[in-house]
Design a protein around this motif. Structure first.
Motif, PDB file in Angstrom:
ATOM      1  N   TYR A 131       0.832  -1.207   0.000  1.00  0.00           N
ATOM      2  CA  TYR A 131       0.000   0.000   0.000  1.00  0.00           C
ATOM      3  C   TYR A 131       0.866   1.257   0.000  1.00  0.00           C
ATOM      4  O   TYR A 131       0.582   2.211  -0.725  1.00  0.00           O
ATOM      5  N   ARG A 132       1.937   1.249   0.793  1.00  0.00           N
ATOM      6  CA  ARG A 132       2.846   2.410   0.827  1.00  0.00           C
ATOM      7  C   ARG A 132       3.537   2.617  -0.524  1.00  0.00           C
ATOM      8  O   ARG A 132       3.736   3.742  -0.963  1.00  0.00           O
ATOM      9  N   ASN A 133       3.923   1.525  -1.172  1.00  0.00           N
ATOM     10  CA  ASN A 133       4.657   1.623  -2.435  1.00  0.00           C
ATOM     11  C   ASN A 133       3.770   2.002  -3.610  1.00  0.00           C
ATOM     12  O   ASN A 133       4.268   2.543  -4.602  1.00  0.00           O
ATOM     13  N   THR A 134       2.497   1.711  -3.548  1.00  0.00           N
ATOM     14  CA  THR A 134       1.624   2.019  -4.687  1.00  0.00           C
ATOM     15  C   THR A 134       1.094   3.453  -4.661  1.00  0.00           C
ATOM     16  O   THR A 134       0.483   3.887  -5.638  1.00  0.00           O
ATOM     17  N   ILE A 135       1.354   4.186  -3.602  1.00  0.00           N
ATOM     18  CA  ILE A 135       0.914   5.590  -3.519  1.00  0.00           C
ATOM     19  C   ILE A 135       1.489   6.409  -4.671  1.00  0.00           C
ATOM     20  O   ILE A 135       0.822   7.282  -5.212  1.00  0.00           O
ATOM     21  N   SER A 136       2.716   6.097  -5.069  1.00  0.00           N
ATOM     22  CA  SER A 136       3.390   6.884  -6.113  1.00  0.00           C
ATOM     23  C   SER A 136       3.123   6.379  -7.528  1.00  0.00           C
ATOM     24  O   SER A 136       3.649   6.936  -8.493  1.00  0.00           O
ATOM     25  N   PHE A 137       2.321   5.337  -7.676  1.00  0.00           N
ATOM     26  CA  PHE A 137       1.991   4.839  -9.023  1.00  0.00           C
ATOM     27  C   PHE A 137       1.211   5.910  -9.786  1.00  0.00           C
ATOM     28  O   PHE A 137       0.512   6.731  -9.184  1.00  0.00           O
ATOM     29  N   PRO A 138       1.279   5.883 -11.113  1.00  0.00           N
ATOM     30  CA  PRO A 138       0.494   6.833 -11.904  1.00  0.00           C
ATOM     31  C   PRO A 138      -1.005   6.691 -11.605  1.00  0.00           C
ATOM     32  O   PRO A 138      -1.508   5.578 -11.417  1.00  0.00           O
ATOM     33  N   LYS A 139      -1.694   7.802 -11.546  1.00  0.00           N
ATOM     34  CA  LYS A 139      -3.128   7.803 -11.211  1.00  0.00           C
ATOM     35  C   LYS A 139      -3.954   6.983 -12.198  1.00  0.00           C
ATOM     36  O   LYS A 139      -4.967   6.404 -11.814  1.00  0.00           O
ATOM     37  N   GLU A 140      -3.514   6.900 -13.456  1.00  0.00           N
ATOM     38  CA  GLU A 140      -4.280   6.124 -14.438  1.00  0.00           C
ATOM     39  C   GLU A 140      -4.235   4.619 -14.146  1.00  0.00           C
ATOM     40  O   GLU A 140      -5.008   3.858 -14.719  1.00  0.00           O
ATOM     41  N   GLU A 141      -3.378   4.201 -13.235  1.00  0.00           N
ATOM     42  CA  GLU A 141      -3.300   2.787 -12.840  1.00  0.00           C
ATOM     43  C   GLU A 141      -4.209   2.457 -11.646  1.00  0.00           C
ATOM     44  O   GLU A 141      -4.225   1.322 -11.171  1.00  0.00           O
ATOM     45  N   GLN A 142      -4.959   3.446 -11.177  1.00  0.00           N
ATOM     46  CA  GLN A 142      -5.791   3.250  -9.990  1.00  0.00           C
ATOM     47  C   GLN A 142      -6.719   2.041 -10.110  1.00  0.00           C
ATOM     48  O   GLN A 142      -6.891   1.284  -9.169  1.00  0.00           O
ATOM     49  N   PHE A 143      -7.322   1.869 -11.275  1.00  0.00           N
ATOM     50  CA  PHE A 143      -8.252   0.749 -11.456  1.00  0.00           C
ATOM     51  C   PHE A 143      -7.618  -0.407 -12.230  1.00  0.00           C
ATOM     52  O   PHE A 143      -8.281  -1.359 -12.585  1.00  0.00           O
ATOM     53  N   GLY A 144      -6.325  -0.300 -12.459  1.00  0.00           N
ATOM     54  CA  GLY A 144      -5.581  -1.357 -13.144  1.00  0.00           C
ATOM     55  C   GLY A 144      -4.630  -2.035 -12.187  1.00  0.00           C
ATOM     56  O   GLY A 144      -5.044  -2.758 -11.271  1.00  0.00           O
ATOM     57  N   LEU A 145      -3.363  -1.766 -12.381  1.00  0.00           N
ATOM     58  CA  LEU A 145      -2.324  -2.454 -11.616  1.00  0.00           C
ATOM     59  C   LEU A 145      -2.408  -2.164 -10.112  1.00  0.00           C
ATOM     60  O   LEU A 145      -2.204  -3.070  -9.303  1.00  0.00           O
ATOM     61  N   ILE A 146      -2.728  -0.939  -9.733  1.00  0.00           N
ATOM     62  CA  ILE A 146      -2.829  -0.618  -8.305  1.00  0.00           C
ATOM     63  C   ILE A 146      -3.876  -1.503  -7.638  1.00  0.00           C
ATOM     64  O   ILE A 146      -3.633  -2.110  -6.595  1.00  0.00           O
ATOM     65  N   SER A 147      -5.022  -1.585  -8.256  1.00  0.00           N
ATOM     66  CA  SER A 147      -6.099  -2.413  -7.715  1.00  0.00           C
ATOM     67  C   SER A 147      -5.697  -3.884  -7.646  1.00  0.00           C
ATOM     68  O   SER A 147      -5.926  -4.562  -6.637  1.00  0.00           O
ATOM     69  N   GLN A 148      -5.069  -4.379  -8.692  1.00  0.00           N
ATOM     70  CA  GLN A 148      -4.662  -5.789  -8.741  1.00  0.00           C
ATOM     71  C   GLN A 148      -3.609  -6.123  -7.694  1.00  0.00           C
ATOM     72  O   GLN A 148      -3.687  -7.152  -7.029  1.00  0.00           O
ATOM     73  N   ILE A 149      -2.614  -5.264  -7.567  1.00  0.00           N
ATOM     74  CA  ILE A 149      -1.509  -5.548  -6.653  1.00  0.00           C
ATOM     75  C   ILE A 149      -1.975  -5.464  -5.196  1.00  0.00           C
ATOM     76  O   ILE A 149      -1.552  -6.256  -4.348  1.00  0.00           O
ATOM     77  N   LYS A 150      -2.869  -4.528  -4.911  1.00  0.00           N
ATOM     78  CA  LYS A 150      -3.418  -4.435  -3.552  1.00  0.00           C
ATOM     79  C   LYS A 150      -4.288  -5.649  -3.242  1.00  0.00           C
ATOM     80  O   LYS A 150      -4.237  -6.199  -2.140  1.00  0.00           O
ATOM     81  N   ARG A 151      -5.068  -6.080  -4.216  1.00  0.00           N
ATOM     82  CA  ARG A 151      -5.952  -7.220  -4.007  1.00  0.00           C
ATOM     83  C   ARG A 151      -5.141  -8.501  -3.778  1.00  0.00           C
ATOM     84  O   ARG A 151      -5.411  -9.266  -2.858  1.00  0.00           O
ATOM     85  N   SER A 152      -4.122  -8.723  -4.601  1.00  0.00           N
ATOM     86  CA  SER A 152      -3.348  -9.962  -4.433  1.00  0.00           C
ATOM     87  C   SER A 152      -2.542  -9.942  -3.138  1.00  0.00           C
ATOM     88  O   SER A 152      -2.416 -10.984  -2.482  1.00  0.00           O
ATOM     89  N   SER A 153      -2.025  -8.784  -2.751  1.00  0.00           N
ATOM     90  CA  SER A 153      -1.267  -8.731  -1.496  1.00  0.00           C
ATOM     91  C   SER A 153      -2.172  -8.964  -0.293  1.00  0.00           C
ATOM     92  O   SER A 153      -1.837  -9.747   0.600  1.00  0.00           O
TER      93      SER A 153
END
Length: 120
Positions: free
Chosen positions: A21-43
């Motif tokens: 969760y701390r590391n995904t804060i800096s991800f691009p905003k356009e990834e909010q419903f893509g990779l950010i969501s996936q990586i948070k869900r799997s973790s």
């Protein structure tokens, strides 16, 4: 019934989820419903499945949820690699996360093996 909070593998997977969760804060905003969501869900799926399995009545059921947690750890491992390659996570941070995932996978495997041996 088991207390999931007493399992070191749950504790470490919970910490990993917080780190993700701390590391995904800096991800691009356009990834909010893509990779950010996936990586948070799997973790979060790793400690969630450990907790759910602890609430089951048999070692066989517990083991089934540990296998699901292991699958989520593999999924997360790939998503971290992808995030490193996309430069969303710095290499050093990504390597730390990958080390945590590897440690959790080893712990899950050991617990699964122990449960299977006890029931054979």
């Amino acid at each position: 019934m088991r207390d999931y909070k007493k399992y070191l593998v749950w504790e470490k997977s919970h910490q990993l989820t917080l780190d993700i969760y701390r590391n995904t804060i800096s991800f691009p905003k356009e990834e909010q419903f893509g990779l950010i969501s996936q990586i948070k869900r799997s973790s979060s799926s790793i400690p969630t499945n450990i907790a759910e399995g602890c609430g089951r009545n048999s070692d066989k059921d517990f083991c089934r949820f540990l296998y699901i947690a292991f699958g989520s750890a593999n999924e997360l491992e790939y998503q971290i690699l992808l995030s490193i390659d996309l430069k969303f996570i710095a290499l050093e941070n990504g390597q730390k996360l990958l080390f945590q995932v590897e440690e959790i996978k080893k712990m899950l495997n050991a617990l699964i093996t122990k449960l299977n041996k006890a029931n054979s």
